[in-house]
Enzyme design. Structure first.
Site, PDB file in Angstrom:
ATOM      1  NE  ARG A 107      12.480  17.987  70.428  1.00 17.79           N
ATOM      2  CZ  ARG A 107      13.629  18.605  70.689  1.00 17.79           C
ATOM      3  NH1 ARG A 107      14.772  17.977  70.464  1.00 17.79           N
ATOM      4  NH2 ARG A 107      13.639  19.839  71.142  1.00 17.79           N
ATOM      5  CB  THR A 111      10.095  11.321  76.358  1.00 14.72           C
ATOM      6  OG1 THR A 111       9.325  11.616  75.178  1.00 14.72           O
ATOM      7  CG2 THR A 111       9.155  11.161  77.547  1.00 14.72           C
ATOM      8  CG  ASP A 203      11.328  26.537  67.477  1.00 12.71           C
ATOM      9  OD1 ASP A 203      10.949  26.558  66.273  1.00 12.71           O
ATOM     10  OD2 ASP A 203      10.907  25.689  68.279  1.00 12.71           O
ATOM     11  CG  ASP A 206       8.528  29.112  67.451  1.00 17.02           C
ATOM     12  OD1 ASP A 206       7.515  28.652  66.917  1.00 17.02           O
ATOM     13  OD2 ASP A 206       8.820  28.897  68.640  1.00 17.02           O
TER      14      ASP A 206
END
Length: 212
Positions: A107, A111, A203, A206
């Site tokens: 990703r 954007t 995340d 992570d």
């Protein structure tokens, strides 16, 4: 376009308890992995609710009885790399005979668009129910791209399973794939300016792999 399926949200005390522990930023990497695995097992029960069965006669102590077994070639779990692998283990605990596919997506943090870098699926996907796995349904771009690829491989009625979903991601998935059932532990408030779920859990990749 047909009316979109409403997401299935697991409403259970164990799910709410484990999800709260998962959100806690002080939960260790080992704890995060364990909780993710436990929640994925609970997700699997709901995600497989519509599997079909056929009669099966078995020998019991009192003689013969007619039970049920899964019909056809059964399941394929599809992990969106890398965080989807955190859900995969719990799913395989429940259905160890399932086939496994992997989709690698990146990703762009500016954007929010996704690009594919890896795709590997079993050859008999058309005969299986595919459950696509990713801890988060945030913008929905990665999930929708993965569903598109799985459908192109022959999946007829894929399901998307995640720990958390944002309203924006649910809407995006419904626009592109109204026939896909989303199964999640919770629907959070919104996305922030960076495309992360609020309140979320950080995340997931992570935290699963200790790279935070």
């Amino acid at each position: 376009m047909s009316e979109a399926l409403k997401p299935v949200v697991l409403d259970h005390p164990l799910v709410r308890h484990k999800l709260t522990r998962l959100r806690d930023r002080d939960t260790s990497t080992a704890g995060f992995r364990r909780l993710t695995r436990e929640l994925s097992l609970l997700l699997a029960y709901e995600a497989t609710r519509n599997l079909t069965t056929c009669p099966k006669t078995v020998h019991v102590q009192s003689g013969l009885m007619e039970g049920e077994e899964l019909d056809g070639k059964k399941l394929c779990f599809v992990s969106i790399l890398r965080a989807g692998n955190g859900l995969l283990d719990g799913m395989l605990d429940l259905v160890p005979s399932a086939r496994v596919g992997h989709i690698g997506l990146r990703r762009d943090h500016e954007t929010l668009e996704v690009s594919e870098y890896y795709f590997n699926m079993p050859g008999d996907v058309p005969g299986r129910t595919c459950i696509v796995l990713d801890p988060m349904l945030a913008t929905g771009h990665s999930a929708a791209a993965a569903i598109t690829r799985v459908k192109a491989a022959g999946a007829q009625n894929p399901v998307f399973a995640c720990l958390l979903a944002a309203p924006e991601g649910i809407r995006y998935m419904a626009e592109l794939h109204p026939d896909v059932q989303v199964v999640t532990c919770a629907v959070d408030d919104r996305l922030d300016e960076n495309g992360y779920i609020v309140p979320g859990l950080g995340d997931a990749g992570d935290r699963l792999f200790g790279t935070r």
